[in-house]
Enzyme design. Structure first.
Site, short mmCIF file in Angstrom:
data_model
loop_
_atom_site.label_atom_id
_atom_site.label_comp_id
_atom_site.label_asym_id
_atom_site.label_seq_id
_atom_site.Cartn_x
_atom_site.Cartn_y
_atom_site.Cartn_z
N ASN A 140 0.83 -1.20 0.00
CA ASN A 140 0.00 0.00 0.00
C ASN A 140 0.87 1.26 0.00
O ASN A 140 1.97 1.26 0.55
CB ASN A 140 -0.93 0.01 1.22
N HIS A 158 6.08 -0.52 -2.62
CA HIS A 158 5.57 0.12 -3.84
C HIS A 158 5.55 1.63 -3.73
O HIS A 158 4.89 2.30 -4.51
CB HIS A 158 4.16 -0.40 -4.15
N ASN A 217 -8.04 -12.79 4.72
CA ASN A 217 -8.63 -12.16 3.54
C ASN A 217 -10.14 -12.33 3.59
O ASN A 217 -10.65 -13.26 4.19
CB ASN A 217 -8.05 -12.83 2.27
C1 BV8 Z 1 8.54 -5.57 -11.73
C2 BV8 Z 1 1.74 1.23 -7.03
C3 BV8 Z 1 10.51 -5.95 -12.94
C4 BV8 Z 1 0.81 1.87 -7.96
C5 BV8 Z 1 1.63 -1.07 -7.67
C6 BV8 Z 1 5.86 -6.15 -17.88
C7 BV8 Z 1 7.04 -5.48 -17.51
C8 BV8 Z 1 7.57 -5.57 -16.23
C9 BV8 Z 1 6.91 -6.30 -15.26
C10 BV8 Z 1 5.73 -6.94 -15.62
C11 BV8 Z 1 5.21 -6.90 -16.91
N1 BV8 Z 1 4.07 -7.66 -16.93
C12 BV8 Z 1 3.84 -8.16 -15.71
C13 BV8 Z 1 4.84 -7.75 -14.90
C14 BV8 Z 1 4.99 -7.98 -13.51
C15 BV8 Z 1 4.15 -6.91 -12.83
C16 BV8 Z 1 2.91 -7.61 -12.36
O1 BV8 Z 1 2.96 -8.27 -11.33
N2 BV8 Z 1 1.82 -7.50 -13.12
C17 BV8 Z 1 0.62 -8.21 -12.72
C18 BV8 Z 1 -0.59 -7.31 -12.82
C19 BV8 Z 1 0.53 -9.45 -13.59
N3 BV8 Z 1 4.93 -6.38 -11.70
C20 BV8 Z 1 5.64 -5.27 -11.86
O2 BV8 Z 1 5.66 -4.58 -12.86
C21 BV8 Z 1 6.52 -4.93 -10.65
N4 BV8 Z 1 7.83 -4.65 -11.11
O3 BV8 Z 1 8.17 -6.70 -11.93
O4 BV8 Z 1 9.74 -5.08 -12.13
C22 BV8 Z 1 11.85 -5.39 -12.98
C23 BV8 Z 1 12.91 -6.24 -12.73
C24 BV8 Z 1 14.18 -5.73 -12.77
C25 BV8 Z 1 14.38 -4.38 -13.06
C26 BV8 Z 1 13.29 -3.53 -13.31
C27 BV8 Z 1 12.01 -4.03 -13.27
C28 BV8 Z 1 5.99 -3.67 -9.96
C29 BV8 Z 1 4.67 -3.96 -9.31
C30 BV8 Z 1 4.23 -2.74 -8.50
C31 BV8 Z 1 3.21 -1.98 -9.28
N5 BV8 Z 1 2.67 -0.92 -8.43
N6 BV8 Z 1 1.23 -0.08 -6.88
C32 BV8 Z 1 -0.34 2.43 -7.19
O5 BV8 Z 1 -0.59 2.02 -6.03
O6 BV8 Z 1 -0.98 3.28 -7.78
S1 BV8 Z 1 0.79 -2.53 -7.66
C33 BV8 Z 1 -0.74 -2.39 -6.95
O7 BV8 Z 1 -1.21 -3.76 -6.81
C34 BV8 Z 1 -0.78 -1.84 -5.55
O8 BV8 Z 1 0.47 -1.63 -4.95
C35 BV8 Z 1 -1.50 -2.95 -4.79
O9 BV8 Z 1 -1.21 -2.93 -3.47
C36 BV8 Z 1 -0.93 -4.10 -5.48
C37 BV8 Z 1 -1.49 -5.45 -5.19
O10 BV8 Z 1 -2.88 -5.33 -5.13
P1 BV8 Z 1 -3.54 -5.73 -3.73
O11 BV8 Z 1 -2.95 -4.88 -2.68
O12 BV8 Z 1 -3.46 -7.21 -3.56
O13 BV8 Z 1 -5.02 -5.24 -3.95
P2 BV8 Z 1 -6.17 -5.96 -4.79
O14 BV8 Z 1 -7.24 -4.95 -5.03
O15 BV8 Z 1 -5.58 -6.70 -5.94
O16 BV8 Z 1 -6.74 -7.08 -3.79
C38 BV8 Z 1 -7.41 -6.66 -2.61
C39 BV8 Z 1 -7.53 -7.89 -1.73
O17 BV8 Z 1 -8.08 -7.49 -0.48
C40 BV8 Z 1 -8.46 -8.96 -2.30
O18 BV8 Z 1 -7.87 -10.24 -2.11
C41 BV8 Z 1 -9.73 -8.82 -1.44
O19 BV8 Z 1 -10.37 -10.07 -1.24
C42 BV8 Z 1 -9.14 -8.34 -0.13
N7 BV8 Z 1 -10.06 -7.53 0.68
C43 BV8 Z 1 -10.90 -6.55 0.24
N8 BV8 Z 1 -11.55 -6.00 1.30
C44 BV8 Z 1 -11.08 -6.63 2.42
C45 BV8 Z 1 -10.14 -7.60 2.02
N9 BV8 Z 1 -9.51 -8.40 2.91
C46 BV8 Z 1 -9.82 -8.24 4.22
N10 BV8 Z 1 -10.71 -7.34 4.67
C47 BV8 Z 1 -11.36 -6.52 3.81
N11 BV8 Z 1 -12.25 -5.62 4.29
#
Ligand code: BV8
Length: 236
Positions: free
Chosen positions: A93, A110, A203
């Protein structure tokens, strides 16, 4: 047998801040339902349309003024205070609710909404106001200020210390994360492979990674996290 304090590593995601009123990303009506990642959360988007990217983060930065930490954030701060082993809180977060609840040893892998960075010198400063498309940097005449946020395609922060902590973890807990973003989504696999580590998921629902955890607390974070912390401190 001497009481060997255990090392705890906790990973939180947007779900822990949901009940404070901050949108998650992938739930119904979440941030990615109303914004395209490619238009607001990549370095290419910032080059192509800096105004749109800055507006996305300006809105979320201003939102922080209207929300408070919840009982899940506070329970983790209590655990950190009372735990006699090593305690590491990693958050995906970018909000400041863990800090405001009292958490100290916190790794924002992040980035943080309330910090900005010079695009030239990479110097980081605290920042509460809006940023324009090209707010001049105080650090370098050629730099402008960007959000101190790790965008998709950028390397997350603190990865060396994070993997060192995961290697030493006796307890790994993932709270409110869908496990869909990497490398954070890979942390549970890492501790699973190393063995000798309890893996707990807290979760609202199942996540993509639920099968890798050996203990689940399913429900709202504000109910399940305090329950889990109380049980852990009782058993200590
Ligand atoms: C990297 C900041 C490599 C932004 C975020 C192409 C090029 C490079 C990399 C990639 C690529 N294609 C894919 C990738 C990998 C990519 C990736 O993972 N993509 C995914 C979508 C497939 N990752 C990256 O790019 C990472 N970097 O790989 O770099 C590299 C290597 C060497 C050198 C250079 C580079 C960077 C990833 C970070 C991106 N930035 N955030 C912003 O915040 O605006 S990610 C974003 O998703 C947020 O940070 C967020 O926190 C994160 C994860 O999401 P969650 O927190 O899990 O939230 P979500 O909504 O998904 O889920 C909520 C959960 O809560 C659910 O499970 C729900 O059930 C639960 N919930 C809801 N309410 C409740 C609850 N639980 C309990 N109680 C409740 N009340």
């Amino acid at each position: 047998m001497l009481h060997m304090p255990k090392n705890i590593v906790i990973l939180t995601g947007a779900g822990i801040s949901a009940e404070s009123g901050l949108d998650t990303f992938r739930d119904q009506g979440g941030l990615w339902a109303n914004h395209s990642v490619d238009e607001v959360a990549t370095p290419e988007a910032f080059v192509k349309n800096p105004k749109k990217v800055q507006k996305f983060y300006n809105q979320r930065r201003q939102e922080l003024r209207n929300v408070e930490p919840n009982n899940a954030h506070r329970a983790l701060a209590t655990l950190e205070e009372r735990w006699d082993g090593d305690f590491t809180l990693i958050t995906q977060n970018v909000d400041d609710l863990h800090e405001r609840a009292g958490s100290k040893n916190l790794l924002h892998m992040h980035g943080e909404l309330l910090k900005v960075r010079c695009t030239h010198s990479h110097e980081i400063i605290s920042w509460q106001e809006d940023l324009d498309a090209k707010t001049p940097s105080p650090f370098h005449p050629e730099g402008i200020l960007r959000p101190h946020i790790v965008w998709f395609g950028e390397l997350p922060l603190y990865m060396d210390v994070i993997f060192r902590k995961l290697d030493e973890a006796d307890i790994f807990v993932a709270i409110g994360t869908s496990g869909q973003v990497y490398p954070a989504g890979g942390f549970v696999q890492h501790v699973y492979m190393k063995g000798n580590c309890d893996r707990i998921e807290i979760n609202l629902d199942q996540s993509d990674l639920s099968y890798l955890f050996n203990e689940h607390y399913t429900g709202k974070a504000t109910e399940e996290v305090p329950k889990w912390v109380d049980a852990l401190l009782q058993a200590k």
